[in-house]
Every structure is written in structure tokens, then in C-alpha cells.
Design a protein around this motif. Structure first.
Motif, PDB file in Angstrom:
ATOM      1  N   CYS A  55      72.359  33.574  13.090  1.00  0.00           N
ATOM      2  CA  CYS A  55      72.031  32.159  13.305  1.00  0.00           C
ATOM      3  C   CYS A  55      72.540  31.260  12.190  1.00  0.00           C
ATOM      4  O   CYS A  55      72.352  30.045  12.247  1.00  0.00           O
ATOM      5  N   GLY A  56      73.172  31.851  11.181  1.00  0.00           N
ATOM      6  CA  GLY A  56      73.705  31.062  10.076  1.00  0.00           C
ATOM      7  C   GLY A  56      72.642  30.461   9.183  1.00  0.00           C
ATOM      8  O   GLY A  56      72.889  29.513   8.456  1.00  0.00           O
ATOM      9  N   GLY A  57      71.435  30.990   9.244  1.00  0.00           N
ATOM     10  CA  GLY A  57      70.355  30.514   8.377  1.00  0.00           C
ATOM     11  C   GLY A  57      69.447  29.478   9.009  1.00  0.00           C
ATOM     12  O   GLY A  57      68.487  29.036   8.395  1.00  0.00           O
ATOM     13  N   SER A  58      69.711  29.086  10.265  1.00  0.00           N
ATOM     14  CA  SER A  58      68.872  28.066  10.903  1.00  0.00           C
ATOM     15  C   SER A  58      67.569  28.645  11.457  1.00  0.00           C
ATOM     16  O   SER A  58      66.599  27.924  11.640  1.00  0.00           O
ATOM     17  N   GLY A  59      67.576  29.933  11.758  1.00  0.00           N
ATOM     18  CA  GLY A  59      66.396  30.545  12.367  1.00  0.00           C
ATOM     19  C   GLY A  59      66.325  30.334  13.866  1.00  0.00           C
ATOM     20  O   GLY A  59      65.399  30.786  14.528  1.00  0.00           O
ATOM     21  N   LYS A  60      67.305  29.624  14.421  1.00  0.00           N
ATOM     22  CA  LYS A  60      67.321  29.307  15.860  1.00  0.00           C
ATOM     23  C   LYS A  60      68.660  29.701  16.481  1.00  0.00           C
ATOM     24  O   LYS A  60      69.708  29.608  15.861  1.00  0.00           O
ATOM     25  N   LEU A  61      68.600  30.120  17.737  1.00  0.00           N
ATOM     26  CA  LEU A  61      69.786  30.378  18.548  1.00  0.00           C
ATOM     27  C   LEU A  61      69.540  29.787  19.923  1.00  0.00           C
ATOM     28  O   LEU A  61      68.547  30.130  20.579  1.00  0.00           O
ATOM     29  N   ALA A  62      70.392  28.894  20.337  1.00  0.00           N
ATOM     30  CA  ALA A  62      70.268  28.247  21.648  1.00  0.00           C
ATOM     31  C   ALA A  62      68.863  27.669  21.869  1.00  0.00           C
ATOM     32  O   ALA A  62      68.285  27.794  22.939  1.00  0.00           O
ATOM     33  N   GLY A  63      68.318  27.079  20.797  1.00  0.00           N
ATOM     34  CA  GLY A  63      67.014  26.419  20.906  1.00  0.00           C
ATOM     35  C   GLY A  63      65.813  27.355  20.878  1.00  0.00           C
ATOM     36  O   GLY A  63      64.679  26.916  21.014  1.00  0.00           O
ATOM     37  N   THR A  64      66.031  28.650  20.691  1.00  0.00           N
ATOM     38  CA  THR A  64      64.914  29.590  20.594  1.00  0.00           C
ATOM     39  C   THR A  64      64.966  30.306  19.245  1.00  0.00           C
ATOM     40  O   THR A  64      65.955  30.223  18.522  1.00  0.00           O
ATOM     41  N   THR A  65      63.921  31.025  18.938  1.00  0.00           N
ATOM     42  CA  THR A  65      63.848  31.762  17.680  1.00  0.00           C
ATOM     43  C   THR A  65      64.911  32.853  17.638  1.00  0.00           C
ATOM     44  O   THR A  65      65.075  33.608  18.599  1.00  0.00           O
ATOM     45  N   CYS A  66      65.638  32.938  16.545  1.00  0.00           N
ATOM     46  CA  CYS A  66      66.677  33.948  16.373  1.00  0.00           C
ATOM     47  C   CYS A  66      66.038  35.342  16.402  1.00  0.00           C
ATOM     48  O   CYS A  66      65.108  35.607  15.636  1.00  0.00           O
ATOM     49  N   PRO A  67      66.528  36.230  17.265  1.00  0.00           N
ATOM     50  CA  PRO A  67      65.945  37.567  17.328  1.00  0.00           C
ATOM     51  C   PRO A  67      66.313  38.450  16.124  1.00  0.00           C
ATOM     52  O   PRO A  67      65.603  39.403  15.824  1.00  0.00           O
ATOM     53  N   GLU A  68      67.377  38.100  15.424  1.00  0.00           N
ATOM     54  CA  GLU A  68      67.820  38.918  14.292  1.00  0.00           C
ATOM     55  C   GLU A  68      66.918  38.736  13.074  1.00  0.00           C
ATOM     56  O   GLU A  68      66.542  39.698  12.420  1.00  0.00           O
TER      57      GLU A  68
END
Length: 82
Positions: A55-68
């Protein structure tokens, strides 16, 4: 010879010897939460935080919580490369 002022002998079985300690032995890793992208629990000796590569440090992916990183924006990785 006056032995009155000599220091008492040290019981090495009861004392720590330099280089013998395990600095991570007192850290309870069973309680440290891990995200799927973590290589080890946070606080593990020889590790550090890095920006989540997914997620590049944002904590979000496509408006949801980053699973990583589970929304932290950071992952715990090994350092030093031994």
C-alpha cells in the motif's frame, strides 16, 4: 598477609558472564500482533519497521484496509542481512 579487605569470591553460576546473555530472551513474543506482511513480531531483535510495499505506507488499498499490513502502513522486516 591481611585478607580482611579482599573482595568476596564471585559465584559465576549465579552471575551473568559477559557475552553469555540473550538480549531477546526477556521479550515475550507470544503477545506481539503480526500482520501477514510481517517477517517477525514487532520488537524482535534484528528487525525494524519498513513501509508496507503493497500500500506504500497508506494502510489502504482501493478504499479498504490493506491486507498486507492490516492498516498500519508498516511491516516488520529483518535488518542487517547476515
Amino acid at each position: 598477609m591481611n585478607r580482611e579487605h579482599e573482595p568476596a569470591p564471585v559465584d559465576l553460576a549465579a552471575e551473568s558472564v559477559a557475552g553469555e546473555e540473550d538480549p531477546g530472551a526477556s521479550i515475550d513474543m507470544s503477545q506481539a500482533p503480526m500482520a501477514p506482511g510481517d517477517e517477525a513480531p514487532p520488537g524482535t531483535p534484528g528487525t525494524g519497521e519498513d513501509v508496507c510495499p503493497r500500500c506504500g505506507g497508506s494502510g489502504k488499498l482501493a478504499g479498504t484496509t490493506c491486507p498486507e499490513c492490516q492498516g498500519r502502513g508498516k511491516v516488520t522486516v529483518g535488518i542487517g542481512g547476515a
